[in-house]
Each structure stands twice: as C-alpha cells, then as structure tokens.
Design an enzyme around this catalytic site. Sequence first.
Site, short mmCIF file in Angstrom:
data_model
loop_
_atom_site.label_atom_id
_atom_site.label_comp_id
_atom_site.label_asym_id
_atom_site.label_seq_id
_atom_site.Cartn_x
_atom_site.Cartn_y
_atom_site.Cartn_z
N TRP A 1 0.85 -1.20 0.00
CA TRP A 1 0.00 0.00 0.00
C TRP A 1 0.88 1.25 0.00
CZ3 TRP A 1 -3.57 1.73 4.65
CH2 TRP A 1 -4.34 2.83 4.26
N TYR B 1 -4.63 1.13 -4.36
CA TYR B 1 -3.43 1.68 -3.75
C TYR B 1 -2.81 2.69 -4.71
CZ TYR B 1 -3.86 -2.23 -0.45
OH TYR B 1 -4.32 -3.12 0.50
N GLN C 1 -8.34 -11.33 4.81
CA GLN C 1 -7.49 -10.28 5.39
C GLN C 1 -8.29 -9.51 6.43
OE1 GLN C 1 -5.83 -7.57 2.53
NE2 GLN C 1 -4.31 -9.04 1.80
N TYR D 1 -3.40 -7.79 8.73
CA TYR D 1 -2.76 -6.55 8.32
C TYR D 1 -2.67 -5.60 9.51
CZ TYR D 1 -7.42 -4.31 7.64
OH TYR D 1 -8.69 -3.80 7.80
N SER D 2 -1.80 -4.64 9.42
CA SER D 2 -1.49 -3.69 10.48
C SER D 2 -1.05 -4.40 11.77
CB SER D 2 -2.71 -2.79 10.77
OG SER D 2 -2.32 -1.60 11.42
N PRO D 3 -0.12 -5.37 11.67
CA PRO D 3 0.34 -6.09 12.87
C PRO D 3 1.12 -5.20 13.83
CG PRO D 3 1.77 -6.60 11.02
CD PRO D 3 0.61 -5.81 10.46
N LEU D 4 1.59 -4.05 13.33
CA LEU D 4 2.29 -3.09 14.18
C LEU D 4 1.38 -1.92 14.54
CD1 LEU D 4 5.81 -3.01 12.48
CD2 LEU D 4 5.04 -4.40 14.41
N GLN E 1 13.99 -2.19 5.73
CA GLN E 1 12.80 -2.48 6.53
C GLN E 1 12.34 -3.91 6.33
OE1 GLN E 1 9.70 0.31 5.60
NE2 GLN E 1 10.70 2.03 6.62
#
Length: 323
Positions: A18, A56, A185, A213-216, A295
């Site tokens: 994204w 995206y 997801q 998604y968005s595990p952080l 990263q």
Amino acid sequence: MKLGKTGLNVSKIGLGTWAIGGGPAFKDTDDKAVSIATIQAALKNGINFIDTAPGYNFGNSEKIVGEAIKGNREEYTIITKCGITWERKGALFNKVGDRQLYKNLSPESIALELKDSLKRLQTDYIDIYMTHWPSVEPYKTSVKETMTYLMGLKKKGIIKGIGAANVNADDVREYLRYGELDIVQAKYSILDREVEGDLLPLCKKNDIVLQAYSPLAMGILSGTIGRDYVPAKGSAQNGKKWFEPKKLAAINDMLDAWASLTDKYNCSLANLAIAWVLAQGNNVNVLSGSTTPEQLDENSKAMHINLAPADAADMLEMAKKID
C-alpha cells in the site's frame, strides 16, 4: 505454510505494498527504484507473498509490483483485489486527494478491473483475487453473484484462489455458501484483537488463512513513535485511537516492559509484535508493509522467532491493560 486449498505454499509473512504505491497518504514513499528493490529483496529474505490492489494510489502499486516481478513471475504469489474503482460509479467510498473512490463488486465492474490489473501487473493470471471491501447499497451486489463470477474465473485458470478483505464471520459464511475461500485479510495485532471472537476460529475450521494486516498497529508497536508524537493531518494514522495521548503513553510503557523479551529473543520490538501475531495459529499469516529493503530485512526476522507460549501470554496481559 499452505494457502487454503490452492496447493500454493507461501511465506508466513507477506509484503504489503500500500505505502509503496505512494500517493497523498504516503507522500514520502514514492521512490520507484527503492520500491522495486524492496519487492525484489523479498525473495532473498524468504518472502514470496506480495499483496497489492488497484486502490493503492490508483493502480500505481500494481504497476510497481508488475515491474519488480517481471522475469521472475513464477517465484511470487500475488494477491490483488477487486471492488474499489475510480473509473466507474458505485457506492461512495474514500476520497483520496481530489479523486473519489467507489465500491462496486458487480461482475461487469470486476471484469474491467481484472483486465486492468493483469495489464499493470504484466501477467496473465492472478494467484489470489480478493474482494477489497463488502458490497453495499446503493450498488449492492449479492455475494452469490460475485462469488459465482469469481469461481468462474478460477475454473478458467485466470485466478488460482479467492480471498476476502475486511469481512466479518457472517460474510465468510455467505462466501462459503457459493464457493471456496482461501484467505481472509483482517486487522490483527496485539492491540487490535477483535478477530479472535469468531472470525479466526471460523477460518481455522474451514482451512482459510487469516492474513493479519497492520500487525504493528500503523507503526505504533515498532518502538519508533514517542509519547509526544502527533500524526500529520491527512495521514493514515490521524484520528486513530492508539495515537491519542493517553493511549500512546500507555503503549510506550508496555513497549518499555518488553525490553527483557527483545533481549531474550535478540530481536526488535517490531519483530516481537509480529511474532506474537504469528504465534496465534498455524493458519495465521502476517501482512507487513515495508518501503525499503532494510525495513523488509528487519521485518522478515520475525518469521524465525519461536515465541514461547508463556511469553506470548505475558505480552497479551500487558496489552489488555491498555484496552
């Protein structure tokens, strides 16, 4: 890990693109050369699972993925999506910059989206074709109609599997009435655990991968966001509850308490947060956004952490105090 009933084997971590697509929400991540290098670095780090979508930055993410995998297509398992368009009418969705996005899951719209996605990705098939958001009025298309069309694409070999994003357990049950679903997801982190109620157990029961998604939690679990951080206006973080001052302070206290675990596993806070999600089941996959090879190299280390159940439980108890 096995990807549903597709027969495909994918890495436990997938690369989310994204941010790689750039655009108004990610103004500082539009370096095409670095983005391509990041995707190509995935294989070197044991990651063969790449997620993208037309929505995206209006197809730009797909174009970058297409260029990155050219000449090495078979080594990657690609997810792209349908149901979000800016070129034809549908139910109102987000406005990005000065352009309006719409929700439309009609077979007619999907056919046009698929044609464009194949062209941007420079391929003649999609590994996983995923509905991006459920269909809503006033352009409501039944799950039966959408799934019947997708199953037809699968029978023709144009797609190998079917996924659904941003759905609940009832939605998944409806999808399963009319075809095969291989992956779902959903937002999932140690802070955002709503899926544990009924969606995750349902996926386990039906051999469906749950890709988190968005595990952080939009970066807040990385340890790089201080107590005085204020999200920029218009950013993806703006308005999210974890970035409220009191929550932000409590989360940073929790991360400070994780120091003994990062020492124990010789890992970063981000690695630890991702490893916690991966530890929640054999059918759990993590979608991790990276915008540089560095990263990606760092995030991939989480696949190699064997988090002890007692440590995972301690982490959860700390997180529950923030709820």
